[in-house]
Design a protein around this motif. Structure first.
Motif, mmCIF file in Angstrom:
data_model
loop_
_atom_site.group_PDB
_atom_site.id
_atom_site.type_symbol
_atom_site.label_atom_id
_atom_site.label_comp_id
_atom_site.label_asym_id
_atom_site.label_seq_id
_atom_site.Cartn_x
_atom_site.Cartn_y
_atom_site.Cartn_z
ATOM 1 N N VAL A 51 0.863 -1.165 0.000
ATOM 2 C CA VAL A 51 0.000 0.000 0.000
ATOM 3 C C VAL A 51 0.906 1.223 0.000
ATOM 4 O O VAL A 51 2.001 1.197 0.540
ATOM 5 C CB VAL A 51 -0.945 0.038 1.223
ATOM 6 C CG1 VAL A 51 -1.925 -1.120 1.170
ATOM 7 C CG2 VAL A 51 -0.185 0.020 2.531
ATOM 8 N N VAL A 52 0.439 2.273 -0.679
ATOM 9 C CA VAL A 52 1.223 3.491 -0.784
ATOM 10 C C VAL A 52 0.506 4.593 -0.024
ATOM 11 O O VAL A 52 -0.645 4.912 -0.308
ATOM 12 C CB VAL A 52 1.401 3.924 -2.256
ATOM 13 C CG1 VAL A 52 2.369 5.093 -2.347
ATOM 14 C CG2 VAL A 52 1.883 2.758 -3.094
ATOM 15 N N LYS A 53 1.197 5.119 0.959
ATOM 16 C CA LYS A 53 0.584 6.144 1.791
ATOM 17 C C LYS A 53 0.641 7.506 1.113
ATOM 18 O O LYS A 53 1.303 7.687 0.102
ATOM 19 C CB LYS A 53 1.299 6.184 3.146
ATOM 20 C CG LYS A 53 1.251 4.835 3.838
ATOM 21 C CD LYS A 53 1.649 4.981 5.272
ATOM 22 C CE LYS A 53 0.913 3.934 6.085
ATOM 23 N NZ LYS A 53 0.976 4.220 7.504
ATOM 24 N N ALA A 90 -12.750 -7.984 0.311
ATOM 25 C CA ALA A 90 -12.882 -7.102 -0.850
ATOM 26 C C ALA A 90 -11.644 -6.224 -0.988
ATOM 27 O O ALA A 90 -11.144 -5.984 -2.087
ATOM 28 C CB ALA A 90 -14.132 -6.237 -0.718
ATOM 29 N N THR A 91 -11.141 -5.764 0.162
ATOM 30 C CA THR A 91 -9.944 -4.922 0.166
ATOM 31 C C THR A 91 -8.743 -5.706 -0.352
ATOM 32 O O THR A 91 -7.982 -5.213 -1.182
ATOM 33 C CB THR A 91 -9.651 -4.439 1.606
ATOM 34 O OG1 THR A 91 -10.831 -3.863 2.134
ATOM 35 C CG2 THR A 91 -8.535 -3.422 1.612
ATOM 36 N N GLU A 92 -8.618 -6.927 0.121
ATOM 37 C CA GLU A 92 -7.483 -7.743 -0.312
ATOM 38 C C GLU A 92 -7.573 -8.047 -1.815
ATOM 39 O O GLU A 92 -6.581 -7.958 -2.525
ATOM 40 C CB GLU A 92 -7.395 -9.038 0.482
ATOM 41 C CG GLU A 92 -6.171 -9.856 0.067
ATOM 42 C CD GLU A 92 -5.748 -10.878 1.095
ATOM 43 O OE1 GLU A 92 -6.612 -11.654 1.523
ATOM 44 O OE2 GLU A 92 -4.564 -10.893 1.462
ATOM 45 N N SER A 93 -8.784 -8.387 -2.272
ATOM 46 C CA SER A 93 -8.959 -8.651 -3.702
ATOM 47 C C SER A 93 -8.547 -7.435 -4.521
ATOM 48 O O SER A 93 -7.910 -7.551 -5.562
ATOM 49 C CB SER A 93 -10.425 -8.975 -4.013
ATOM 50 O OG SER A 93 -10.830 -10.092 -3.299
ATOM 51 N N PHE A 94 -8.950 -6.259 -4.033
ATOM 52 C CA PHE A 94 -8.632 -5.007 -4.704
ATOM 53 C C PHE A 94 -7.119 -4.827 -4.828
ATOM 54 O O PHE A 94 -6.609 -4.452 -5.889
ATOM 55 C CB PHE A 94 -9.249 -3.856 -3.901
ATOM 56 C CG PHE A 94 -8.959 -2.484 -4.426
ATOM 57 C CD1 PHE A 94 -9.412 -2.085 -5.669
ATOM 58 C CD2 PHE A 94 -8.247 -1.565 -3.654
ATOM 59 C CE1 PHE A 94 -9.151 -0.803 -6.153
ATOM 60 C CE2 PHE A 94 -7.988 -0.294 -4.122
ATOM 61 C CZ PHE A 94 -8.432 0.081 -5.369
ATOM 62 N N VAL A 95 -6.391 -5.129 -3.770
ATOM 63 C CA VAL A 95 -4.938 -4.979 -3.790
ATOM 64 C C VAL A 95 -4.304 -6.053 -4.676
ATOM 65 O O VAL A 95 -3.436 -5.766 -5.503
ATOM 66 C CB VAL A 95 -4.352 -5.043 -2.355
ATOM 67 C CG1 VAL A 95 -2.826 -4.990 -2.386
ATOM 68 C CG2 VAL A 95 -4.891 -3.895 -1.512
ATOM 69 N N VAL A 96 -4.796 -7.291 -4.510
ATOM 70 C CA VAL A 96 -4.224 -8.408 -5.268
ATOM 71 C C VAL A 96 -4.486 -8.235 -6.770
ATOM 72 O O VAL A 96 -3.667 -8.622 -7.597
ATOM 73 C CB VAL A 96 -4.794 -9.753 -4.749
ATOM 74 C CG1 VAL A 96 -4.422 -10.910 -5.664
ATOM 75 C CG2 VAL A 96 -4.291 -10.028 -3.333
ATOM 76 N N ARG A 101 0.730 -4.429 -8.222
ATOM 77 C CA ARG A 101 0.866 -5.051 -6.902
ATOM 78 C C ARG A 101 0.854 -4.035 -5.782
ATOM 79 O O ARG A 101 1.402 -4.263 -4.703
ATOM 80 C CB ARG A 101 2.155 -5.871 -6.797
ATOM 81 C CG ARG A 101 2.199 -7.018 -7.770
ATOM 82 C CD ARG A 101 3.357 -7.931 -7.464
ATOM 83 N NE ARG A 101 3.459 -8.971 -8.462
ATOM 84 C CZ ARG A 101 2.640 -10.004 -8.529
ATOM 85 N NH1 ARG A 101 1.681 -10.142 -7.650
ATOM 86 N NH2 ARG A 101 2.773 -10.897 -9.475
ATOM 87 N N GLU A 102 0.274 -2.903 -6.030
ATOM 88 C CA GLU A 102 0.158 -1.927 -4.959
ATOM 89 C C GLU A 102 -1.053 -1.038 -5.187
ATOM 90 O O GLU A 102 -1.520 -0.890 -6.323
ATOM 91 C CB GLU A 102 1.425 -1.078 -4.857
ATOM 92 C CG GLU A 102 1.690 -0.243 -6.105
ATOM 93 C CD GLU A 102 2.940 0.611 -5.995
ATOM 94 O OE1 GLU A 102 3.944 0.104 -5.473
ATOM 95 O OE2 GLU A 102 2.910 1.768 -6.420
ATOM 96 N N ARG A 103 -1.564 -0.494 -4.113
ATOM 97 C CA ARG A 103 -2.700 0.427 -4.189
ATOM 98 C C ARG A 103 -2.453 1.586 -3.240
ATOM 99 O O ARG A 103 -1.801 1.436 -2.208
ATOM 100 C CB ARG A 103 -3.992 -0.260 -3.761
ATOM 101 C CG ARG A 103 -4.479 -1.354 -4.686
ATOM 102 C CD ARG A 103 -5.135 -0.806 -5.923
ATOM 103 N NE ARG A 103 -5.811 -1.879 -6.664
ATOM 104 C CZ ARG A 103 -6.279 -1.748 -7.889
ATOM 105 N NH1 ARG A 103 -6.156 -0.603 -8.535
ATOM 106 N NH2 ARG A 103 -6.884 -2.748 -8.476
ATOM 107 N N SER A 106 -5.419 5.745 0.009
ATOM 108 C CA SER A 106 -6.639 6.549 -0.156
ATOM 109 C C SER A 106 -7.703 5.772 -0.933
ATOM 110 O O SER A 106 -8.886 5.818 -0.601
ATOM 111 C CB SER A 106 -6.316 7.873 -0.857
ATOM 112 O OG SER A 106 -5.648 7.625 -2.077
ATOM 113 N N ALA A 107 -7.276 5.021 -1.961
ATOM 114 C CA ALA A 107 -8.220 4.229 -2.746
ATOM 115 C C ALA A 107 -8.793 3.090 -1.904
ATOM 116 O O ALA A 107 -9.979 2.768 -1.995
ATOM 117 C CB ALA A 107 -7.524 3.667 -3.993
ATOM 118 N N ILE A 108 -7.952 2.492 -1.078
ATOM 119 C CA ILE A 108 -8.411 1.422 -0.184
ATOM 120 C C ILE A 108 -9.419 1.982 0.816
ATOM 121 O O ILE A 108 -10.465 1.387 1.062
ATOM 122 C CB ILE A 108 -7.209 0.782 0.555
ATOM 123 C CG1 ILE A 108 -6.323 0.052 -0.456
ATOM 124 C CG2 ILE A 108 -7.685 -0.170 1.646
ATOM 125 C CD1 ILE A 108 -4.997 -0.424 0.101
#
Ligand SMILES: [Zn+2]
Length: 159
Positions: A51-53, A90-96, A101-103, A106-108
């Motif tokens: 994840v990117v802050k 759902a969050t994990e699916s979104f990242v995966v 390989r990153e999100r 803020s989007a999460i």
């Protein structure tokens, strides 16, 4: 896999699915004691999902962190463990599913807020107030009023 609801160690796999990029397998499991269902992901450990802050710092995606945030927001609210679990999934699916390989965090956060908004207004507001930098009270008030259907200020004056 230990059941997240009752701690029982025996379960059966009811569904097994490979991710789009074939780098993880999602398994739906059913506890043999309480019969509740939960999801596990199997993948090669070396592949990091990040994840990117806001300040650009990268951090390894951590399901537990997401769940902790939800538990806090949903404290004493009418949101079930299964509903929280579904949001974490759902969050994990979104990242995966991200090709990079990153999100962005803020989007999460937006994804989680969208889900919470449908489940419980108070939990949503709690999460949003921690998550978003409400620049001032006015911004937060605007958000609340929007949620409450803009009732404020449209009150008709009678008699
Ligand atoms: Zn169980």
């Amino acid at each position: 896999m230990k059941c997240p609801y009752c701690g029982f160690a025996q379960d059966r796999v009811v569904d097994s699915r490979e991710s789009k990029e074939a780098d993880s397998i999602r398994r739906r499991r059913e506890c043999e004691r309480c019969n509740k269902r939960f999801t596990t992901y199997e993948r090669i450990d070396e592949i990091p999902y990040m994840v990117v802050k806001k300040d650009g710092r990268h951090e390894r995606f951590d399901r537990q962190k997401i769940l902790n945030g939800l538990l806090q927001a949903c404290q004493k609210r009418n949101v079930s463990a299964a509903q929280m679990q579904a949001i974490v999934d759902a969050t994990e699916s979104f990242v995966v599913d991200s090709p990079e390989r990153e999100r962005q965090t803020s989007a999460i956060g937006e994804l989680i807020m969208e889900r919470l908004k449908d489940l419980d207004t108070v939990a949503y507001i709690r999460f949003a107030s921690v998550y978003r930098d409400f620049k001032d009270v006015r911004e937060f008030k605007a958000e609340l009023e929007q949620l409450l259907g803009g009732k404020e200020g449209r009150r008709s004056t009678k008699g």
